[in-house]
Design a protein around this motif. Structure first.
Motif, short mmCIF file in Angstrom:
data_model
loop_
_atom_site.label_atom_id
_atom_site.label_comp_id
_atom_site.label_asym_id
_atom_site.label_seq_id
_atom_site.Cartn_x
_atom_site.Cartn_y
_atom_site.Cartn_z
N ILE A 12 39.38 41.94 38.57
CA ILE A 12 39.09 41.89 40.02
C ILE A 12 38.93 43.31 40.55
O ILE A 12 37.96 43.62 41.27
N LYS A 15 35.55 44.72 39.52
CA LYS A 15 34.43 44.13 40.26
C LYS A 15 34.44 44.60 41.72
O LYS A 15 33.39 44.81 42.33
N VAL A 36 34.32 36.94 41.89
CA VAL A 36 35.67 37.21 42.40
C VAL A 36 36.23 35.95 43.06
O VAL A 36 37.41 35.62 42.89
N ALA A 181 41.64 39.29 47.36
CA ALA A 181 41.48 40.19 46.21
C ALA A 181 41.96 41.59 46.55
O ALA A 181 42.31 42.36 45.66
#
Ligand code: PRP
Ligand code: URA
Length: 208
Positions: A12, A15, A36, A181
């Motif tokens: 995560i 990204k 995600v 996230a």
């Protein structure tokens, strides 16, 4: 009070570095927002309830487990649409409801312009999804909209949040868990998350 879970995972984080980069093109941005969304969903769905079912394998009869409740994804238009495919990759049977919200640019207050939900909204697990939790106004209004249609089991799924948005959501909907996230520093004077990723809807749909 609902739980606040910030996903902590090397994939995560990796990204997110690309998503946040202002030079990332629309196609890559859209792809990664979906990915995600899927990775967060993998974590959220850890707690879903299961029921036993009889299955005949090529060898014998056995008892397996399948999801016992419907999952309903409710993207907040527009940007929430950017996470739906990633979540449906993991839960292909999920139904999708839609709620349209835009922020009034002066007041930053959300304005609802569309709502349509499947009938299972009252009994299923509802994931309200929107990549950006800024003032929290849109998420709070969307959750109110699903509650008004009878939803009870509700989770908010976002990508980038900030303390202001989390506080508003906790305050307005203490029964709703929040998954993100990343938790950023603050909002700027025009209501953008800092450092954030800019206008998510525009970056997803190439409208700027
Ligand atoms: C953005 C974003 C969220 C909302 C978050 O939507 O996609 O829905 O702002 O802000 P808030 O927490 O302060 O309410 P926007 O209003 O830009 O509409 P769009 O998704 O159609 O671009
Ligand atoms: N909406 C966005 O798309 N980005 C922000 O930073 C805040 C609200």
């Amino acid at each position: 009070m609902g739980k606040l879970i910030i996903l902590n995972h090397p994939l995560i984080d990796h990204k997110m570095a690309i998503i946040r980069n202002k030079n990332t093109d629309t196609k890559t941005f859209r792809h990664l927002v979906n990915e995600v969304g899927g990775l967060i969903t993998y974590e959220i769905t850890r707690g879903l309830s299961l029921k036993e079912v009889d299955v005949v394998t090529p060898i014998t009869k056995t008892v397996c487990k399948t999801l016992s409740k419907d999952v309903i994804i409710v993207p907040i238009l527009r940007a929430g649409l950017g996470m739906v495919d990633g979540i449906q990759m993991l839960i292909p049977t999920a139904k999708v409801g839609h709620v349209g919200m835009y922020r009034d640019e002066k007041t930053l207050e959300p304005v609802e312009y569309y709502a349509k939900f499947p009938k299972e909204i009252t009994t299923g697990t509802v994931l309200v999804v929107d990549p950006m939790l800024a003032t929290g106004g849109s998420a709070s209004a969307a959750i109110t909209a699903v509650k008004e249609r009878g939803a009870i089991d509700i989770t908010y799924v976002g990508i980038v949040g900030c303390p202001e948005g989390v506080k508003r959501l906790n305050n307005d909907h203490p029964d709703v868990d929040i998954y993100l996230a990343a938790m950023d520093e603050k909002l700027n004077e025009t209501g953008y998350i800092v450092p954030g990723l800019g206008d998510c809807g525009d970056r997803l749909f190439g409208t700027k």
